[in-house]
Design an enzyme around this catalytic site. Structure first.
Site, PDB file in Angstrom:
ATOM      1  N   ASP A  55      -6.835 -74.242 -33.309  1.00 45.60           N
ATOM      2  CA  ASP A  55      -7.832 -75.164 -32.769  1.00 45.60           C
ATOM      3  C   ASP A  55      -8.811 -75.556 -33.869  1.00 45.60           C
ATOM      4  O   ASP A  55      -9.229 -74.702 -34.656  1.00 45.60           O
ATOM      5  CB  ASP A  55      -8.593 -74.517 -31.614  1.00 45.60           C
ATOM      6  CG  ASP A  55      -7.706 -74.251 -30.401  1.00 45.60           C
ATOM      7  OD1 ASP A  55      -6.631 -74.876 -30.297  1.00 45.60           O
ATOM      8  OD2 ASP A  55      -8.102 -73.414 -29.566  1.00 45.60           O
ATOM      9  N   HIS A  98      -0.193 -74.258 -33.226  1.00 49.57           N
ATOM     10  CA  HIS A  98      -1.337 -74.914 -33.851  1.00 49.57           C
ATOM     11  C   HIS A  98      -2.527 -73.967 -33.840  1.00 49.57           C
ATOM     12  O   HIS A  98      -2.556 -72.978 -33.100  1.00 49.57           O
ATOM     13  CB  HIS A  98      -1.715 -76.194 -33.089  1.00 49.57           C
ATOM     14  CG  HIS A  98      -2.280 -75.929 -31.725  1.00 49.57           C
ATOM     15  ND1 HIS A  98      -1.508 -75.483 -30.680  1.00 49.57           N
ATOM     16  CD2 HIS A  98      -3.559 -76.000 -31.249  1.00 49.57           C
ATOM     17  CE1 HIS A  98      -2.272 -75.306 -29.608  1.00 49.57           C
ATOM     18  NE2 HIS A  98      -3.518 -75.601 -29.930  1.00 49.57           N
ATOM     19  N   LYS A 143     -10.767 -79.809 -21.749  1.00 46.47           N
ATOM     20  CA  LYS A 143      -9.403 -80.338 -21.744  1.00 46.47           C
ATOM     21  C   LYS A 143      -8.582 -79.554 -20.725  1.00 46.47           C
ATOM     22  O   LYS A 143      -8.433 -78.332 -20.846  1.00 46.47           O
ATOM     23  CB  LYS A 143      -8.764 -80.252 -23.135  1.00 46.47           C
ATOM     24  CG  LYS A 143      -7.522 -81.123 -23.273  1.00 46.47           C
ATOM     25  CD  LYS A 143      -7.157 -81.294 -24.737  1.00 46.47           C
ATOM     26  CE  LYS A 143      -6.171 -82.432 -24.926  1.00 46.47           C
ATOM     27  NZ  LYS A 143      -5.910 -82.688 -26.362  1.00 46.47           N
ATOM     28  N   HIS A 182      -1.352 -70.418 -32.158  1.00 48.26           N
ATOM     29  CA  HIS A 182      -0.874 -70.154 -30.807  1.00 48.26           C
ATOM     30  C   HIS A 182      -0.025 -71.318 -30.306  1.00 48.26           C
ATOM     31  O   HIS A 182      -0.037 -72.409 -30.876  1.00 48.26           O
ATOM     32  CB  HIS A 182      -2.046 -69.884 -29.860  1.00 48.26           C
ATOM     33  CG  HIS A 182      -3.086 -70.967 -29.823  1.00 48.26           C
ATOM     34  ND1 HIS A 182      -3.961 -71.219 -30.862  1.00 48.26           N
ATOM     35  CD2 HIS A 182      -3.407 -71.869 -28.863  1.00 48.26           C
ATOM     36  CE1 HIS A 182      -4.773 -72.202 -30.547  1.00 48.26           C
ATOM     37  NE2 HIS A 182      -4.441 -72.625 -29.333  1.00 48.26           N
TER      38      HIS A 182
END
Length: 334
Positions: free
Chosen positions: A219, A217, A198, A273
């Site tokens: 991961d 959020h 990404k 993060h």
């Protein structure tokens, strides 16, 4: 339906942010400043093995994050990866739109903008490009840019390096749990482990103090391996404060993700993060998410569970976990 791209907005010369990009008061950077003088862990993969295991396990447990150096990925390859990706984002808008994705219909590969599901939520100041790079059965070259022509070759070479680094990290993290070095890889999918690329592109923002590139959020991956250009912006949540991660040339950022936290029964922490944006400069980062196949069943490793250490997380397929995370449904932790 044509999606409004953040890059087009930014390069169109807007002076004020549209309301949909303005974060709530408590999220704005002046109201949630990062602490100064806190150094994140930096670990050389050339460290003697026993020390390496100890340092990686400690960073994964206390931070859920560390930077690695001496990883063997050629600096020239990272530079080429960054070059071809930037060239793609500088293409005419019409050419980029040929690769537009459609998350609403389940097609995530390609060029995208909005990363929030609910249209009433605030939007992040970011465009991105997403595609699988491994295993071969998951790669769909139809969604890889054909311009610049070297994009495919560079990404395939980078994938080889990411597979090698992933193997090394999974072995070290397994040993950090007191287990055989192959345990984590076998539970995450072995040779069917998926690598998702990404590319995050944060255009210059007219009012960066009001926006976020990516909101806070964790991961959902097992690991995330990331490189960036020299524009800082990544921040981690540690000890009830945000901590800024400074740019370190040639280093790879390693995030512990949700699947690793679950497998380790909470010994390793999935790091919260966020990403900030810059007024004058474009920030670019390249994240490779290390994820299990959708059908893989993920739960606390049996070797880590006993009467004194009961399972802290429920066991489910990665597909179910992913569905719940995307749709903000509780995961039913034990």
């Amino acid at each position: 339906m044509q999606v409004e791209r953040v890059q087009a907005l930014a390069f169109g010369g807007i002076k004020e942010l549209p309301a949909k990009f303005i974060r709530l008061f408590h999220e704005q950077r002046q109201n949630s400043k990062a602490v100064e003088g806190v150094a994140v862990p930096v670990i050389s993969l050339a460290t003697p093995h026993e020390d390496l295991v100890e340092k990686v396990a400690e960073a994964a447990a206390e931070w859920g994050f560390f930077l690695i150096t001496d990883h063997g990925v050629p600096a020239s390859l990272i530079e080429e990866l960054q070059k071809v990706s930037k060239e793609f984002f500088m293409l005419p808008q019409e050419e980029k739109e040929a690769y537009a994705n459609d998350p609403a219909s389940g097609r995530f590969d390609g060029y995208g903008t909005r990363m929030t599901k609910n249209h009433d939520e605030k939007i992040e100041w970011i465009d991105y490009f997403f595609h699988h790079i491994a295993p071969p059965s998951k790669v769909n070259y139809d969604f890889w840019p054909r311009n610049p022509p070297s994009y495919r070759e560079v990404n395939e070479e980078y994938n080889k390096e990411m597979l090698r680094v992933t193997d090394k990290l999974l072995e070290v993290l397994s040993e950090g749990l007191g287990l055989d070095r192959k345990v984590l890889k076998s539970h995450i999918g072995d040779e069917e482990i998926e690598l998702e690329m990404k590319i995050y592109m944060y255009p210059p923002c007219p009012q960066p103090q009001l926006a976020l590139g990516v909101e806070p959020h964790t991961d959902m991956s097992a690991l995330t391996l990331l490189v960036s250009n020299d524009v800082p912006g990544l921040q981690l949540w540690k000890d009830e404060n945000w901590v800024a991660v400074n740019y370190l040339p040639k280093a790879i950022f390693v995030n512990i993700g949700d699947q690793m936290e679950i497998l380790s029964n909470g010994k390793y922490k999935s790091v919260l993060h966020r990403s900030l944006v810059n007024k004058e400069r474009m920030r670019l980062s390249w994240a490779v998410f290390i994820v299990p196949p959708h059908e893989a069943v993920i739960g606390p490793l049996p070797e880590l569970v006993d009467e004194q250490n009961p399972a802290k997380y429920s066991t489910k397929t990665y597909s179910e976990y992913r569905y719940r995370k995307f749709n903000k449904i509780p995961q039913f932790m034990k």
